[in-house]
Design an enzyme around this catalytic site. Structure first.
Site, PDB file in Angstrom:
ATOM      1  N   PRO A  22     -16.007  -2.280   0.812  1.00  0.00           N
ATOM      2  CA  PRO A  22     -17.436  -2.959   1.286  1.00  0.00           C
ATOM      3  C   PRO A  22     -18.438  -1.769   0.556  1.00  0.00           C
ATOM      4  CG  PRO A  22     -16.196  -2.037   3.263  1.00  0.00           C
ATOM      5  CD  PRO A  22     -15.255  -2.249   2.095  1.00  0.00           C
ATOM      6  N   TYR A  79       0.697  -1.221  -0.028  1.00  0.00           N
ATOM      7  CA  TYR A  79      -0.058  -0.033   0.000  1.00  0.00           C
ATOM      8  C   TYR A  79       1.015   1.078  -0.164  1.00  0.00           C
ATOM      9  CZ  TYR A  79      -4.232  -3.095   0.987  1.00  0.00           C
ATOM     10  OH  TYR A  79      -4.907  -4.122   1.083  1.00  0.00           O
ATOM     11  N   GLY A  95     -17.629  -2.910  -8.739  1.00  0.00           N
ATOM     12  CA  GLY A  95     -16.712  -3.287  -9.656  1.00  0.00           C
ATOM     13  C   GLY A  95     -15.467  -3.453  -8.891  1.00  0.00           C
ATOM     14  N   VAL A 146     -18.211   4.275  -5.637  1.00  0.00           N
ATOM     15  CA  VAL A 146     -18.893   4.023  -4.497  1.00  0.00           C
ATOM     16  C   VAL A 146     -20.307   3.842  -5.046  1.00  0.00           C
ATOM     17  CG1 VAL A 146     -19.659   4.933  -2.648  1.00  0.00           C
ATOM     18  CG2 VAL A 146     -17.147   5.247  -3.024  1.00  0.00           C
ATOM     19  N   PHE A 147     -20.946   2.791  -4.513  1.00  0.00           N
ATOM     20  CA  PHE A 147     -22.481   2.693  -5.234  1.00  0.00           C
ATOM     21  C   PHE A 147     -23.347   3.573  -4.359  1.00  0.00           C
ATOM     22  CE2 PHE A 147     -21.658  -0.879  -2.104  1.00  0.00           C
ATOM     23  CZ  PHE A 147     -22.325  -0.898  -1.372  1.00  0.00           C
TER      24      PHE A 147
HETATM   25  N1  LIG Z   1      -7.143  -8.138  -0.016  1.00  0.00           N
HETATM   26  C1  LIG Z   1      -7.169  -7.400  -1.003  1.00  0.00           C
HETATM   27  O1  LIG Z   1      -6.786  -7.726  -2.076  1.00  0.00           O
HETATM   28  C2  LIG Z   1      -7.777  -5.781  -0.891  1.00  0.00           C
HETATM   29  C3  LIG Z   1      -7.828  -5.275  -1.993  1.00  0.00           C
HETATM   30  C4  LIG Z   1      -8.622  -4.004  -1.800  1.00  0.00           C
HETATM   31  C5  LIG Z   1      -8.482  -3.253  -0.412  1.00  0.00           C
HETATM   32  N2  LIG Z   1      -8.346  -4.170   0.461  1.00  0.00           N
HETATM   33  C6  LIG Z   1      -8.281  -3.506   1.975  1.00  0.00           C
HETATM   34  O2  LIG Z   1      -9.837  -3.260   2.195  1.00  0.00           O
HETATM   35  C7  LIG Z   1      -9.716  -1.761   2.709  1.00  0.00           C
HETATM   36  C8  LIG Z   1     -11.105  -1.186   1.842  1.00  0.00           C
HETATM   37  O3  LIG Z   1     -10.773  -1.108   0.621  1.00  0.00           O
HETATM   38  P1  LIG Z   1     -11.242   0.182  -0.273  1.00  0.00           P
HETATM   39  O4  LIG Z   1     -10.823   1.403   0.527  1.00  0.00           O
HETATM   40  O5  LIG Z   1     -11.390  -0.202  -1.443  1.00  0.00           O
HETATM   41  O6  LIG Z   1     -13.041   0.154   0.525  1.00  0.00           O
HETATM   42  P2  LIG Z   1     -14.262   1.042   0.656  1.00  0.00           P
HETATM   43  O7  LIG Z   1     -14.359   1.391   1.921  1.00  0.00           O
HETATM   44  O8  LIG Z   1     -15.467   0.345  -0.276  1.00  0.00           O
HETATM   45  O9  LIG Z   1     -13.758   2.238  -0.368  1.00  0.00           O
HETATM   46  C9  LIG Z   1     -13.296   3.469   0.108  1.00  0.00           C
HETATM   47  C10 LIG Z   1     -13.143   4.661  -0.703  1.00  0.00           C
HETATM   48  O10 LIG Z   1     -14.660   4.805  -1.138  1.00  0.00           O
HETATM   49  C11 LIG Z   1     -15.127   6.437  -0.658  1.00  0.00           C
HETATM   50  N3  LIG Z   1     -16.302   6.356  -0.202  1.00  0.00           N
HETATM   51  C12 LIG Z   1     -16.724   5.482   0.775  1.00  0.00           C
HETATM   52  N4  LIG Z   1     -18.170   5.833   1.057  1.00  0.00           N
HETATM   53  C13 LIG Z   1     -18.252   7.119   0.417  1.00  0.00           C
HETATM   54  C14 LIG Z   1     -19.459   7.713   0.189  1.00  0.00           C
HETATM   55  N5  LIG Z   1     -20.742   7.286   0.866  1.00  0.00           N
HETATM   56  N6  LIG Z   1     -19.260   8.833  -0.729  1.00  0.00           N
HETATM   57  C15 LIG Z   1     -18.122   9.018  -1.321  1.00  0.00           C
HETATM   58  N7  LIG Z   1     -17.107   8.312  -1.365  1.00  0.00           N
HETATM   59  C16 LIG Z   1     -17.049   7.059  -0.446  1.00  0.00           C
HETATM   60  C17 LIG Z   1     -13.959   6.595   0.336  1.00  0.00           C
HETATM   61  O11 LIG Z   1     -13.679   7.945   0.328  1.00  0.00           O
HETATM   62  P3  LIG Z   1     -13.322   8.933   1.499  1.00  0.00           P
HETATM   63  O12 LIG Z   1     -11.841   8.423   1.822  1.00  0.00           O
HETATM   64  O13 LIG Z   1     -13.341  10.243   1.242  1.00  0.00           O
HETATM   65  O14 LIG Z   1     -14.399   8.501   2.597  1.00  0.00           O
HETATM   66  C18 LIG Z   1     -12.671   6.070  -0.175  1.00  0.00           C
HETATM   67  O15 LIG Z   1     -12.167   6.578  -1.459  1.00  0.00           O
HETATM   68  C19 LIG Z   1      -8.501  -1.149   1.979  1.00  0.00           C
HETATM   69  O16 LIG Z   1      -7.722   0.053   2.887  1.00  0.00           O
HETATM   70  C20 LIG Z   1      -7.528  -2.636   2.263  1.00  0.00           C
HETATM   71  O17 LIG Z   1      -7.090  -2.568   3.865  1.00  0.00           O
HETATM   72  C21 LIG Z   1      -7.760  -5.439   0.478  1.00  0.00           C
END
Ligand SMILES: NC(=O)c1ccc[n+]([C@@H]2O[C@H](COP(=O)([O-])OP(=O)(O)OC[C@H]3O[C@@H](n4cnc5c(N)ncnc54)[C@H](OP(=O)(O)O)[C@@H]3O)[C@@H](O)[C@H]2O)c1
Length: 305
Positions: A216, A52, A220, A225-226
């Protein structure tokens, strides 16, 4: 914040975890506010990976918090290894090196959990076993798990690895429900019946492996974000009406939907926004009804046979 019973280990973990994939470019005071907000909300589990921000996420996490033993003891730190430039690498040498790097950047003597990040086509499970045993006996890693692995890949590891596989981190959100769809649509001639993961959901339940849903809020593969997204009008209408009923935000309902699954999953939220951390944590006090869970599933465009 409720805590989750994680099988095969003695971790006392919050049922929601904060992922640190997106913090690499944040200012240090903002990272500090984010992490302290999470801690204040009862989140004690933080997900990292060596990859990361090219290592900067781990380093800035520790720097922003001015990491010290007292704070470290309040946290469960998980990191991952195995993703390299244009290759995956589960060799003994790489796993050992990667953990040394994470320990240094996180300014800690041990990881609570190490996950193998993405399946390495050239994996030699005997080497993984050797690496895990060295890391555990040196006190550098307490527990082990995998990420994005299917049942047969885990079985292959389990044949050689002495330690329990405690976690499997997998992509799952209201709009990415492949592992759920396949179970609902068994033997139907519809797309939903396609099993892309070898039945990983039921396998993890059978083997007491805790699933950590990643992304979460995304649809895709990091497409966006949905929530509040005009591409998903029916879903947002449904989520918003259920959110109003419980007096929480749509963010809270997106997480409550994952927590309602009886597999007792531990979602990894990736927001960098303290308000959204708080909104997500509201989910911990909510148990959606069976009907609500299915209504959200259907509003996302899924169908029941
Ligand atoms: N094992 C793997 O292969 C893998 C792959 C990907 C991720 N991960 C882990 O999973 C964690 C979460 O993944 P992720 O960050 O992709 O997940 P996420 O929580 O689904 O997405 C976060 C992103 O969505 C934005 N967001 C969330 N809610 C929103 C809303 N209501 N309106 C507008 N924007 C919103 C956030 O913006 P803001 O920051 O502005 O809120 C941020 O940019 C990562 O930090 C990592 O630790 C693991």
């Amino acid at each position: 914040m409720k805590h989750i019973k994680i099988a095969n280990c003695d971790l006392d973990a919050s049922e929601i975890s904060l992922g640190c994939m997106r913090i690499a470019d944040m200012a240090l005071p903002d990272i500090s506010t984010l992490i302290h907000t999470a801690l204040d909300e009862g989140i004690n589990f933080f997900d990292h990976a060596d990859v990361y921000g090219g290592g900067r996420s781990e380093a800035k996490f520790a720097e922003a918090l001015d990491m010290n033993p007292r704070l470290r003891e309040k946290m469960i730190l998980q990191s991952k290894c195995g993703i390299c430039r244009d290759a995956y690498d589960f060799s003994k040498e790489h796993i050992l090196e990667a953990v040394e790097g994470s320990l240094k950047r996180l300014r800690t003597d041990y990881l609570d959990v190490l996950l193998l990040h993405r399946p390495d086509a050239l994996v030699e499970p005997e080497e993984v076993a050797e690496a895990f045993t060295i890391l555990q006996s040196d006190g550098k890693v307490r527990y082990f798990g995998v990420s994005n692995q299917n049942p047969m890949q885990i079985e292959l590891l389990r044949r050689y690895v002495k330690q329990k596989i405690v976690f499997n981190q997998l992509q799952l959100s209201i709009t990415n429900t492949g592992m759920i769809n396949a179970g609902i649509n068994v033997n139907m001639e519809v797309d939903g019946s396609v099993d892309r993961d070898g039945g990983i959901l039921d396998y993890c339940r059978l083997k007491d492996i805790t699933i950590q849903p990643w992304s979460p809020f995304q649809y895709g593969f990091f497409q966006g974000v949905f929530l509040d997204n005009e591409k998903f009008p029916e879903l947002n209408q449904k989520v918003n009406s259920i959110a109003a009923k419980y007096g929480v935000t749509n963010t809270g309902i997106a997480i409550a939907w994952l927590l309602r699954h009886p597999a007792h999953m531990q979602p990894i939220i990736g927001t960098t926004n303290p308000k959204r951390v708080k909104d997500s944590c509201q989910a911990s006090g909510i148990t959606l009804t069976r009907q609500e869970w299915y209504e959200i599933y259907l509003a996302a465009g899924n169908k029941l046979p």
